[in-house]
Design a protein around this motif. Structure first.
Motif, PDB file in Angstrom:
ATOM      1  N   CYS A 142      -1.947  12.366   6.925  1.00 53.62           N
ATOM      2  CA  CYS A 142      -1.197  10.890   5.629  1.00 53.62           C
ATOM      3  C   CYS A 142      -3.059  10.131   5.715  1.00 53.62           C
ATOM      4  O   CYS A 142      -3.448  10.049   5.845  1.00 53.62           O
ATOM      5  N   ARG A 143      -2.323   9.663   4.335  1.00 51.67           N
ATOM      6  CA  ARG A 143      -4.069   9.524   3.673  1.00 51.67           C
ATOM      7  C   ARG A 143      -3.365   8.357   2.030  1.00 51.67           C
ATOM      8  O   ARG A 143      -1.881   8.199   1.536  1.00 51.67           O
ATOM      9  N   GLU A 144      -3.918   7.537   2.208  1.00 51.83           N
ATOM     10  CA  GLU A 144      -3.635   6.260   1.573  1.00 51.83           C
ATOM     11  C   GLU A 144      -3.937   6.150  -0.050  1.00 51.83           C
ATOM     12  O   GLU A 144      -4.934   7.256  -0.130  1.00 51.83           O
ATOM     13  N   ILE A 145      -3.197   5.847  -0.815  1.00 53.75           N
ATOM     14  CA  ILE A 145      -2.794   6.569  -2.177  1.00 53.75           C
ATOM     15  C   ILE A 145      -2.975   5.125  -3.147  1.00 53.75           C
ATOM     16  O   ILE A 145      -1.893   4.281  -2.416  1.00 53.75           O
TER      17      ILE A 145
ATOM     18  N   LYS B 221       1.054  -1.110   0.211  1.00 49.45           N
ATOM     19  CA  LYS B 221       0.152   0.082  -0.177  1.00 49.45           C
ATOM     20  C   LYS B 221       0.497   1.408   0.115  1.00 49.45           C
ATOM     21  O   LYS B 221       2.124   0.757   0.036  1.00 49.45           O
TER      22      LYS B 221
ATOM     23  N   TYR C   8       0.993   5.411   1.281  1.00 48.07           N
ATOM     24  CA  TYR C   8       0.722   6.531   1.739  1.00 48.07           C
ATOM     25  C   TYR C   8       1.422   7.977   1.951  1.00 48.07           C
ATOM     26  O   TYR C   8       2.414   7.941   0.633  1.00 48.07           O
ATOM     27  N   GLU C   9       1.034   8.410   1.382  1.00 41.59           N
ATOM     28  CA  GLU C   9       0.859   9.639   0.648  1.00 41.59           C
ATOM     29  C   GLU C   9       0.821  11.497   2.240  1.00 41.59           C
ATOM     30  O   GLU C   9      -0.273  10.941   2.750  1.00 41.59           O
ATOM     31  N   TYR C  10       1.763  12.085   2.266  1.00 42.63           N
ATOM     32  CA  TYR C  10       1.691  12.870   3.061  1.00 42.63           C
ATOM     33  C   TYR C  10       1.717  14.064   2.579  1.00 42.63           C
ATOM     34  O   TYR C  10       2.762  14.951   2.147  1.00 42.63           O
ATOM     35  N   SER C  11       0.868  15.524   3.692  1.00 43.91           N
ATOM     36  CA  SER C  11       1.070  17.094   4.248  1.00 43.91           C
ATOM     37  C   SER C  11       2.581  17.682   3.992  1.00 43.91           C
ATOM     38  O   SER C  11       3.179  16.545   4.354  1.00 43.91           O
TER      39      SER C  11
ATOM     40  N   ASP D  60      -2.399  14.252  11.008  1.00 47.77           N
ATOM     41  CA  ASP D  60      -3.395  13.393  10.406  1.00 47.77           C
ATOM     42  C   ASP D  60      -2.735  13.918   8.986  1.00 47.77           C
ATOM     43  O   ASP D  60      -3.758  14.042   8.233  1.00 47.77           O
TER      44      ASP D  60
END
Length: 696
Positions: A193-196, A180, A182-185, A191
């Motif tokens: 981190c979001r999965e891409i 998987k 994960y992209e970070y701001s 918060d």
């Protein structure tokens, strides 16, 4: 209630200076909600670099502990100094943790201090996880760094995630276990981190490194390897279990990555700490001699003190690790070294910049207690007087020595204040050497480097108000004789009333069998000197030997025979014969070919293989005599050489320059040898000038 031992993770952050350990200590505290904002090393706002000298130098000098919770586990995170001068704290942290996270600079790769600490962690059988930091820097390269990790630490180093993007464009990570992304701001956020989906540009590389991970994981068991080679599917749960098992006792070393200052992938690192690194229960009991300590809360207490901090107000603050039983406030524990009981007062925990006062510390946990009277680092606090000792960790020997000068106003009270403060700092850092040179009378303080000694002096001033200055220590030269001589000493004084009369003849010769010894032989016959006066003659001889005739240094390696003399029944006294003996000895020394001696040291030097030639050449220029070389492992060579002490007073910085900071050495005294004539004249003139200055 305390956390159960299987819900605790004790983790030391270690690595070379400048790899970002302090920032990586800060980021998990922020991610776990202990801190509201990320501190900065540059701004001096981090939790762990709290001392003024750490802020001024922008480097960690002392170990720092922070405790927090993640996924219902308690994490004790120990930030350690990365400068080799302060290695004692890093080794102390490794001693009490089950796991170490090695922080590696993605630009520099594996550096010398990380290499040394890896070997120490292997000796202690620690689980090791690698975090490749600073991926957003110019010239940062995760894959080049991974190659350097494999080269330094072996092929069982394996990536469990790889970055998305590189240098300033790094934006996230790909988890190779779950496959998987994960992209970070851009800005640090809990918060952020979001999965891409795995980016197309990274898909092929992710699959390649996923297969490398599977190759390593499958090797952890024969059954898994057989199924893997036959092409059977390995479930996610089996992969995770095999990864945990392989990591626990060092057959697998997972490599993670991120950017601590951006909080990029900190959450992934925390997940790896609680999921992949072992608890005290999983790692197993500690064997101390014939005793095995298990993390059992119902068993009797055994806690090990691994760090003492000298605080001018709170006194000693002792950090301890509970190996068995429970540590509670307002109780008593026995110090197994002193055999005395200590009252355990208020317990202390550290949560970011805040201190807490827990009700108890259970087995496997790490905490602190203040104001213990006799306890210091290296001691055990126990329920009973069990004669146990933690296996010692070999600490490097202090090699950068200075004499303390200008102590306060020079009064005895000032000297006592400085000495007491230095002793307290020595409790905090066992690599500090403190002693008085018996020959020169100087108070010597020695450390691992010039920076180390400078920090000691700064802390003396800041913490204890003790002002001192430093100067190079004097070389303890000696004198001896190469020939034989006879001399006559006669002390006669008449001043009205009882006079003074002492008369003796002596012969001196070299004491070849004991070049640093002294022998006095009484050959008086017929009572020409009464036996009661012979000790006075010897005392006068030894007094004259305290200041030799070459340059005023002590004389060694001489046999003295008193063979004739005379006395007066009324005027002779012990004092008169002491003066006569001293006169005779000074005269005899002048005529017995006196020479100057210098201390010779055995230097053991560890250097990279490619620097051996330069180091040998430098030793030759210092009048050194190389005795041999042998491989020391990890691309290092050990050189042994005999070198005069006078040539080694400033060797530490020179060796660092010759070896790019990778060389280290230790010295021990061997013997005294004659100083070459062309150098002896210089030593003599300097000694006489110093004596004249003192007399003036």
């Amino acid at each position: 209630m305390h956390k159960a031992a299987d819900r605790i993770r004790n983790v030391a952050l270690v690595g070379h200076r400048g790899a970002g350990k302090t920032s990586l200590h800060e980021a998990p505290l922020f991610q776990a909600g202990v801190l509201n904002r990320l501190g900065s090393v540059t701004d001096g706002t981090t939790v762990s670099d709290a001392d003024p000298d750490e802020k001024a130098r922008q480097m960690s000098i002392s170990l720092a502990l922070s405790s927090f919770e993640w996924q219902e586990r308690k994490v004790n995170l120990l930030d350690t100094p990365g400068d080799a001068s302060f290695i004692a704290d890093a080794l102390g942290a490794l001693r009490v943790c089950e796991s170490a996270v090695f922080v590696i600079n993605a630009v520099m790769g594996v550096e010398v201090h990380a290499n040394r600490l890896w070997q120490r962690a292997a000796e202690l059988d620690l689980a090791r996880l690698v975090f490749v930091n600073m991926l957003d820097r110019e010239r940062a390269d995760f894959f080049r760094t991974l190659d350097s990790l494999k080269s330094a630490f072996g092929q069982h180093v394996v990536a469990t995630e790889i970055p998305i993007g590189s240098e300033h464009e790094v934006s996230g990570v790909i988890d190779l276990v779950d496959m998987k992304a994960y992209e970070y701001s851009e800005q640090p956020a809990r918060d952020g981190c979001r999965e891409i989906p795995i980016p197309d540009a990274e898909a092929q590389r992710a699959q390649e490194y996923r297969e490398k991970l599977m190759d390593e994981v499958s090797e952890t068991s024969d059954a898994l390897m057989e199924r893997y080679l036959e092409g059977e599917a390995i479930s996610h749960e089996e992969i995770v279990a095999a990864l945990k098992e392989g990591t626990n006792h060092g057959s697998l070393f997972p490599v993670t990555c991120g950017v601590a200052t951006r909080n990029l992938a900190t959450n992934r690192l925390l997940d790896a700490i609680v999921e992949d690194l072992p608890s005290p229960v999983k790692h197993g009991g500690l064997e101390v001699g014939e005793v095995t300590l298990h993390p059992d809360e119902d068993a009797e207490l055994f806690a090990y003190v691994f760090k003492t901090r000298a605080d001018p107000f709170a006194g000693r603050i002792n950090l301890f690790r509970v190996y068995q039983g429970t540590m509670s406030p307002d109780t008593q524990a026995l110090n197994t070294r002193t055999h005395n009981k200590e009252r355990i007062g208020q317990l202390v925990g550290f949560s970011g910049a805040e201190t807490t006062h827990p009700d108890e510390f259970g087995p496997g946990d790490i905490g602190a207690v203040a104001k213990l009277k006799e306890t210091r680092a290296g001691d055990w606090l126990a329920a009973r007087d069990e004669p146990i000792r933690m296996p010692s960790i070999a600490l490097p020997a202090p090699v950068m020595a200075f004499a303390i000068a200008g102590v306060g106003g020079g009064s005895a009270g000032d000297e006592d204040k400085v000495f007491t403060a230095l002793r307290r700092l020595q409790e905090e850092d066992p690599t500090i050497d403190l002693h008085r040179d018996p020959q020169t009378g100087e108070q010597i303080v020695a450390g691992l480097s010039q920076v180390h000694v400078e920090v000691i002096v700064e802390r003396l001033r800041a913490r204890f108000g003790a002002e001192v200055s430093l100067k190079p220590p004097r070389v303890p030269y000696q004198e001896t004789i190469r020939g034989s001589a006879r001399a006559h000493g006669r002390h006669k004084k008449q001043s009205g009333g009882r006079g003074q009369f002492g008369d003796c003849h002596i012969a001196i010769e070299p004491l070849a069998a004991e070049p640093e010894g002294f022998e006095f032989v009484n050959e008086i016959k017929g009572g020409v000197i009464p036996s009661g006066f012979i000790p006075a003659v010897e005392k006068g001889v030894q007094e004259a030997m305290q200041q030799g005739v070459v340059a005023g240094f002590p004389v060694k390696g001489v046999r003295v025979r008193v063979y004739d003399g005379s006395y007066h029944t009324v005027d002779s006294s012990e004092m008169a014969f002491k003066v006569a003996g001293s006169q005779a000895m000074r005269q005899a020394l002048q005529e017995a070919s006196p020479v100057l001696l210098e201390p010779m040291m055995l230097a053991t030097i560890n250097v990279p293989e490619d620097a051996v030639g330069d180091v040998i050449g430098d030793l030759n220029s210092r009048r050194g005599r190389p005795l041999g070389m042998e491989p020391a492992g990890a691309g290092m060579t050990e050189i042994k050489a005999e070198v005069p002490m006078a040539e080694m007073l400033s060797y530490a910085p020179d060796l660092r320059a010759l070896t790019g900071g990778q060389g280290e050495f230790a010295m021990e005294f061997q013997r005294y040898e004659e100083v070459p004539a062309h150098l002896a004249s210089k030593v003599v003139s300097e000694a006489r000038a110093e004596q004249e200055a003192v007399q003036a």
